[in-house]
Design an enzyme around this catalytic site. Structure first.
Site, PDB file in Angstrom:
ATOM      1  N   CYS A 160       3.424   2.603  18.353  1.00 14.70           N
ATOM      2  CA  CYS A 160       2.504   3.671  17.938  1.00 14.70           C
ATOM      3  C   CYS A 160       2.799   4.201  16.538  1.00 14.70           C
ATOM      4  CB  CYS A 160       2.550   4.819  18.937  1.00 14.70           C
ATOM      5  SG  CYS A 160       2.128   4.309  20.591  1.00 14.70           S
ATOM      6  N   HIS A 168      -0.082  11.221  15.799  1.00  9.33           N
ATOM      7  CA  HIS A 168      -0.447  10.177  16.755  1.00  9.33           C
ATOM      8  C   HIS A 168      -0.944  10.836  18.046  1.00  9.33           C
ATOM      9  CE1 HIS A 168      -0.315   6.973  19.548  1.00  9.33           C
ATOM     10  NE2 HIS A 168       0.839   7.308  20.089  1.00  9.33           N
ATOM     11  N   ASN A 204      -4.575   7.417  24.164  1.00 13.84           N
ATOM     12  CA  ASN A 204      -3.563   6.930  23.226  1.00 13.84           C
ATOM     13  C   ASN A 204      -3.927   5.506  22.799  1.00 13.84           C
ATOM     14  OD1 ASN A 204      -1.308   5.822  22.018  1.00 13.84           O
ATOM     15  ND2 ASN A 204       0.158   6.564  23.532  1.00 13.84           N
TER      16      ASN A 204
HETATM   17  N1  ACO Z   1      -2.013  11.807  38.244  1.00 14.80           N
HETATM   18  C1  ACO Z   1      -1.417  12.683  39.103  1.00 14.80           C
HETATM   19  N2  ACO Z   1      -0.101  12.863  39.142  1.00 14.80           N
HETATM   20  C2  ACO Z   1       0.661  12.157  38.301  1.00 14.80           C
HETATM   21  C3  ACO Z   1       0.105  11.222  37.395  1.00 14.80           C
HETATM   22  C4  ACO Z   1      -1.288  11.069  37.399  1.00 14.80           C
HETATM   23  N3  ACO Z   1      -1.916  10.225  36.562  1.00 14.80           N
HETATM   24  N4  ACO Z   1       1.105  10.676  36.683  1.00 14.80           N
HETATM   25  C5  ACO Z   1       2.260  11.224  37.103  1.00 14.80           C
HETATM   26  N5  ACO Z   1       1.983  12.114  38.102  1.00 14.80           N
HETATM   27  C6  ACO Z   1       2.933  12.921  38.847  1.00 14.80           C
HETATM   28  C7  ACO Z   1       4.318  12.363  38.870  1.00 14.80           C
HETATM   29  O1  ACO Z   1       4.441  11.387  39.880  1.00 14.80           O
HETATM   30  C8  ACO Z   1       5.151  13.583  39.144  1.00 14.80           C
HETATM   31  O2  ACO Z   1       5.133  13.845  40.504  1.00 14.80           O
HETATM   32  P1  ACO Z   1       6.483  14.319  41.252  1.00 14.80           P
HETATM   33  O3  ACO Z   1       6.862  15.619  40.595  1.00 14.80           O
HETATM   34  O4  ACO Z   1       6.059  14.430  42.665  1.00 14.80           O
HETATM   35  O5  ACO Z   1       7.502  13.233  40.977  1.00 14.80           O
HETATM   36  C9  ACO Z   1       4.382  14.707  38.448  1.00 14.80           C
HETATM   37  O6  ACO Z   1       3.053  14.202  38.233  1.00 14.80           O
HETATM   38  C10 ACO Z   1       4.966  15.137  37.123  1.00 14.80           C
HETATM   39  O7  ACO Z   1       5.297  13.963  36.379  1.00 14.80           O
HETATM   40  P2  ACO Z   1       5.918  14.073  34.942  1.00 14.80           P
HETATM   41  O8  ACO Z   1       6.231  12.697  34.439  1.00 14.80           O
HETATM   42  O9  ACO Z   1       6.990  15.086  34.888  1.00 14.80           O
HETATM   43  O10 ACO Z   1       4.665  14.677  34.140  1.00 14.80           O
HETATM   44  P3  ACO Z   1       4.609  15.141  32.647  1.00 14.80           P
HETATM   45  O11 ACO Z   1       4.097  16.503  32.582  1.00 14.80           O
HETATM   46  O12 ACO Z   1       5.866  14.781  31.891  1.00 14.80           O
HETATM   47  O13 ACO Z   1       3.455  14.198  32.076  1.00 14.80           O
HETATM   48  C11 ACO Z   1       3.193  12.215  30.768  1.00 14.80           C
HETATM   49  C12 ACO Z   1       3.583  12.796  32.114  1.00 14.80           C
HETATM   50  C13 ACO Z   1       1.737  12.556  30.506  1.00 14.80           C
HETATM   51  C14 ACO Z   1       3.361  10.694  30.813  1.00 14.80           C
HETATM   52  C15 ACO Z   1       4.077  12.812  29.646  1.00 14.80           C
HETATM   53  O14 ACO Z   1       5.420  12.750  30.035  1.00 14.80           O
HETATM   54  C16 ACO Z   1       3.914  12.135  28.329  1.00 14.80           C
HETATM   55  O15 ACO Z   1       2.870  12.206  27.717  1.00 14.80           O
HETATM   56  N6  ACO Z   1       4.976  11.482  27.804  1.00 14.80           N
HETATM   57  C17 ACO Z   1       4.962  10.850  26.512  1.00 14.80           C
HETATM   58  C18 ACO Z   1       4.159   9.580  26.528  1.00 14.80           C
HETATM   59  C19 ACO Z   1       4.067   9.036  25.147  1.00 14.80           C
HETATM   60  O16 ACO Z   1       3.730   9.766  24.258  1.00 14.80           O
HETATM   61  N7  ACO Z   1       4.408   7.748  24.889  1.00 14.80           N
HETATM   62  C20 ACO Z   1       4.675   7.327  23.521  1.00 14.80           C
HETATM   63  C21 ACO Z   1       3.662   6.553  22.863  1.00 14.80           C
HETATM   64  S1  ACO Z   1       3.144   5.089  23.632  1.00 14.80           S
HETATM   65  C22 ACO Z   1       3.640   3.682  22.688  1.00 14.80           C
HETATM   66  O17 ACO Z   1       4.413   3.719  21.775  1.00 14.80           O
HETATM   67  C23 ACO Z   1       3.077   2.354  23.161  1.00 14.80           C
END
Ligand code: ACO
Length: 346
Positions: free
Chosen positions: A112, A253, A283
């Protein structure tokens, strides 16, 4: 004569996949996705390939810069989802657009952060004076690597492409002002596609174990992104002897609206300076910055002299920031009174 952006273009696949569509595919909800990420819908390439999207974005950027394909001296394609391992997607785009053969054409892999890394390389090529016009494309068909049964990742990504033509400007106060780019390979396991490379070639086992899909520890990436990117942004401002108050647009990004807002808040940037289009595209990895830049440009918001703070992070981990003082008046589209249908929300 600093390096600057002479033209911008973008391309998107036709198919729109909404959060409501995803509700029918995995255990998720529009509410969860929108509240945690800011995404409402994304584009998914079906018949369009990574090089099709990249070639169309570059064609649009060349039209905007009023240049013909023969005038391109170098082509850099930033992509985390190249069409093949080799040849490069850059060579495929070169052929599609009929760029000349006396050209440097290569892919750049920084996930990214690829477009920001590419800007730094283009800046160096222009400053070397060996190349006059560098085409930089961020092109992704990243959904090809998404496991549509994994709710942790499948709600996040989308496809698309954006392109910029980099050249020089005689106006010393404009153009690319400063960069701060980083990589930390010790964090590679946090975000990767384990199989399909030489380390783990495709086999029935890798397919069965879903090793060809994106694997991510989202929470860890989130925390590192906020901390590292905010610090890189402070560095580019310091190098340019500018302050957050001098920034007109903060264009990060588009991975998660909460990450972007957290970085902006650490920098003390007000909400109206933040560029957001994640709700419509999700994304799009290396394509997200050039797509968002093209949109604000085509909406007529960018003015000559506008200070744009660019920031990115991604697999690697890679991250960084760049400062750009916009050197053009208006896009060709704005001059001709054309508005992109895509820009209606801006
Ligand atoms: N729908 C419903 N629930 C979900 C979903 C979904 N799509 N996805 C995860 N959950 C659940 C999880 O299972 C978890 O449940 P649990 O508490 O029972 O275990 C709960 O929601 C919370 O999960 P978290 O991972 O803590 O959620 P968070 O608020 O951190 O959001 C996310 C997750 C959106 C992935 C976030 O962490 C994020 O954006 N991270 C960065 C991603 C990113 O920017 N990547 C870099 C670029 S990509 C590249 O370079 C190719």
């Amino acid at each position: 004569m600093p390096a600057t952006i002479l033209g911008l273009g973008m391309a998107l696949p036709k198919k729109v996949l909404t959060n409501f569509d995803l509700e029918k595919m995995v255990d998720t909800s529009d509410k969860w996705i929108f509240e945690r990420t800011g995404i409402k819908e994304r584009r998914v390439a079906e018949n369009e390939s990574c090089s099709d999207l990249g070639a169309l974005a570059l064609k649009n950027a060349l039209i905007d810069a009023d240049l013909s394909p023969e005038e391109v001296d170098a082509l850099i394609v930033a992509s985390g989802s190249p069409e093949m391992i080799f040849p490069s997607t850059a060579c495929l785009i070169q052929e599609k657009l009929g760029l000349k053969k006396e050209i440097l054409a290569f892919d750049l892999q920084a996930a990214c952060s690829g477009f920001l890394y590419g800007l730094a390389v283009a800046d160096a090529l222009i400053n070397s004076k060996a190349y006059k016009k560098v085409a930089l494309v961020g092109a992704e068909k990243i959904t090809a690597f998404v496991d549509w049964e994994d709710r942790n990742t499948c709600v996040l990504f989308g496809d698309g492409a954006g392109a910029a033509i980099i050249g020089s400007t005689p106006q010393a106060e404009f153009g690319l002002v400063s960069f701060s780019l980083y990589a930390d390979g010790s964090k590679a396991p946090l975000l990767c596609i384990p199989a399909g490379g030489s380390g783990m070639p495709a086999s029935p086992e890798t397919i069965k174990n879903k090793k060809h899909f994106i694997q991510m520890q989202g929470r860890e990436v989130f925390k590192l992104a906020v901390k590292n990117v905010a610090s890189a942004c402070q560095e580019v401002l310091k190098k340019a002897k500018l302050f957050p108050a001098d920034v007109d647009f903060f264009l990060a990004h588009q991975a998660n609206e909460r990450i972007i807002n957290a970085i902006a808040s650490q920098l003390g940037l007000s909400a109206e300076k933040i560029v957001l289009n994640i709700s419509r595209y999700g994304n799009t990895s290396a394509a997200s910055i050039p797509i968002a830049l093209t949109e604000i440009y085509n909406s007529g918001k960018l003015k000559k002299g506008s200070v744009i703070l660019l920031a990115a992070f991604g697999s690697g981990l890679t991250w960084g920031a760049a400062l750009l003082r916009w050197s053009k008046d208006f896009s060709r589209k704005v001059k001709n009174g054309e508005r992109d249908a895509e820009n209606q929300n801006n």
